[in-house]
Write a protein that holds these residues in place. Structure first.
Motif, PDB file in Angstrom:
ATOM      1  N   THR A  69       0.828  -1.197   0.000  1.00  0.00           N
ATOM      2  CA  THR A  69       0.000   0.000   0.000  1.00  0.00           C
ATOM      3  C   THR A  69       0.865   1.249   0.000  1.00  0.00           C
ATOM      4  O   THR A  69       2.057   1.199   0.286  1.00  0.00           O
ATOM      5  CB  THR A  69      -0.922   0.013   1.239  1.00  0.00           C
ATOM      6  OG1 THR A  69      -0.115   0.123   2.401  1.00  0.00           O
ATOM      7  CG2 THR A  69      -1.792  -1.213   1.295  1.00  0.00           C
ATOM      8  N   SER A  70       0.233   2.360  -0.301  1.00  0.00           N
ATOM      9  CA  SER A  70       0.960   3.619  -0.359  1.00  0.00           C
ATOM     10  C   SER A  70       1.527   3.994   1.018  1.00  0.00           C
ATOM     11  O   SER A  70       2.643   4.486   1.124  1.00  0.00           O
ATOM     12  CB  SER A  70       0.036   4.720  -0.862  1.00  0.00           C
ATOM     13  OG  SER A  70       0.706   5.952  -0.892  1.00  0.00           O
ATOM     14  N   ASN A 101       5.453   4.522   1.921  1.00  0.00           N
ATOM     15  CA  ASN A 101       5.955   5.750   2.537  1.00  0.00           C
ATOM     16  C   ASN A 101       6.703   5.447   3.829  1.00  0.00           C
ATOM     17  O   ASN A 101       7.744   6.038   4.106  1.00  0.00           O
ATOM     18  CB  ASN A 101       4.806   6.720   2.815  1.00  0.00           C
ATOM     19  CG  ASN A 101       4.241   7.317   1.551  1.00  0.00           C
ATOM     20  OD1 ASN A 101       4.893   7.342   0.519  1.00  0.00           O
ATOM     21  ND2 ASN A 101       3.019   7.782   1.632  1.00  0.00           N
ATOM     22  N   LEU A 102       6.174   4.529   4.603  1.00  0.00           N
ATOM     23  CA  LEU A 102       6.830   4.150   5.850  1.00  0.00           C
ATOM     24  C   LEU A 102       8.166   3.465   5.580  1.00  0.00           C
ATOM     25  O   LEU A 102       9.150   3.706   6.279  1.00  0.00           O
ATOM     26  CB  LEU A 102       5.918   3.221   6.653  1.00  0.00           C
ATOM     27  CG  LEU A 102       6.333   2.943   8.082  1.00  0.00           C
ATOM     28  CD1 LEU A 102       6.417   4.230   8.888  1.00  0.00           C
ATOM     29  CD2 LEU A 102       5.341   2.001   8.736  1.00  0.00           C
ATOM     30  N   GLY A 156      10.109   4.024   2.981  1.00  0.00           N
ATOM     31  CA  GLY A 156      11.040   5.071   2.571  1.00  0.00           C
ATOM     32  C   GLY A 156      11.556   5.876   3.752  1.00  0.00           C
ATOM     33  O   GLY A 156      12.750   6.187   3.837  1.00  0.00           O
ATOM     34  N   LEU A 157      10.663   6.198   4.678  1.00  0.00           N
ATOM     35  CA  LEU A 157      11.065   6.933   5.877  1.00  0.00           C
ATOM     36  C   LEU A 157      12.010   6.106   6.736  1.00  0.00           C
ATOM     37  O   LEU A 157      13.014   6.617   7.244  1.00  0.00           O
ATOM     38  CB  LEU A 157       9.823   7.332   6.679  1.00  0.00           C
ATOM     39  CG  LEU A 157      10.035   8.233   7.865  1.00  0.00           C
ATOM     40  CD1 LEU A 157      10.652   9.565   7.433  1.00  0.00           C
ATOM     41  CD2 LEU A 157       8.714   8.485   8.566  1.00  0.00           C
ATOM     42  N   LEU A 158      11.714   4.825   6.867  1.00  0.00           N
ATOM     43  CA  LEU A 158      12.590   3.932   7.618  1.00  0.00           C
ATOM     44  C   LEU A 158      13.973   3.850   6.960  1.00  0.00           C
ATOM     45  O   LEU A 158      14.996   3.842   7.637  1.00  0.00           O
ATOM     46  CB  LEU A 158      11.969   2.542   7.732  1.00  0.00           C
ATOM     47  CG  LEU A 158      12.784   1.505   8.487  1.00  0.00           C
ATOM     48  CD1 LEU A 158      12.933   1.905   9.950  1.00  0.00           C
ATOM     49  CD2 LEU A 158      12.124   0.140   8.376  1.00  0.00           C
ATOM     50  N   GLY A 159      13.996   3.823   5.631  1.00  0.00           N
ATOM     51  CA  GLY A 159      15.262   3.796   4.908  1.00  0.00           C
ATOM     52  C   GLY A 159      16.099   5.025   5.175  1.00  0.00           C
ATOM     53  O   GLY A 159      17.321   4.930   5.365  1.00  0.00           O
ATOM     54  N   LEU A 160      15.461   6.198   5.211  1.00  0.00           N
ATOM     55  CA  LEU A 160      16.192   7.433   5.517  1.00  0.00           C
ATOM     56  C   LEU A 160      16.798   7.380   6.914  1.00  0.00           C
ATOM     57  O   LEU A 160      17.957   7.750   7.118  1.00  0.00           O
ATOM     58  CB  LEU A 160      15.256   8.637   5.426  1.00  0.00           C
ATOM     59  CG  LEU A 160      14.954   9.172   4.042  1.00  0.00           C
ATOM     60  CD1 LEU A 160      13.883  10.251   4.120  1.00  0.00           C
ATOM     61  CD2 LEU A 160      16.198   9.726   3.401  1.00  0.00           C
ATOM     62  N   ALA A 190      10.372  16.829  -1.499  1.00  0.00           N
ATOM     63  CA  ALA A 190       9.718  15.664  -2.085  1.00  0.00           C
ATOM     64  C   ALA A 190       8.207  15.853  -2.108  1.00  0.00           C
ATOM     65  O   ALA A 190       7.552  15.559  -3.123  1.00  0.00           O
ATOM     66  CB  ALA A 190      10.085  14.407  -1.297  1.00  0.00           C
ATOM     67  N   LEU A 191       7.643  16.348  -1.029  1.00  0.00           N
ATOM     68  CA  LEU A 191       6.197  16.580  -0.996  1.00  0.00           C
ATOM     69  C   LEU A 191       5.769  17.626  -2.014  1.00  0.00           C
ATOM     70  O   LEU A 191       4.767  17.455  -2.715  1.00  0.00           O
ATOM     71  CB  LEU A 191       5.758  17.003   0.405  1.00  0.00           C
ATOM     72  CG  LEU A 191       5.744  15.906   1.451  1.00  0.00           C
ATOM     73  CD1 LEU A 191       5.426  16.499   2.827  1.00  0.00           C
ATOM     74  CD2 LEU A 191       4.736  14.836   1.096  1.00  0.00           C
TER      75      LEU A 191
END
Length: 71
Positions: free
Chosen positions: A2-3, A7-8, A10-14, A47-48
């Protein structure tokens, strides 16, 4: 996926990459948290903005179609 999950992820990756960079640095005490947080907030804000504005979204979709056409 899911979207929200993407997103979660990607945030965790950062967070993980930033933490890994800190762990591997030679002078951990010289790292200023305010600078790191400011840079991450700037990246998320850009990004947003770029992904939510219709002209920017159209540009990225057009570039995507061009790259796919090259394959």
């Amino acid at each position: 996926m899911t979207s929200a999950a993407a997103n979660l992820q990607g945030l965790l990756g950062l967070v993980v990459l930033t933490g890994l960079a800190w762990l591997l640095s030679e002078q951990r005490g010289a790292v200023r948290p305010r600078l790191i947080i400011g840079g991450l907030l700037l990246q998320l804000t850009l990004a947003l903005i770029l992904l939510r504005l219709p002209p920017a979204r159209t540009l990225f979709l057009t570039l995507n179609y061009l790259v796919l056409g090259l394959q």
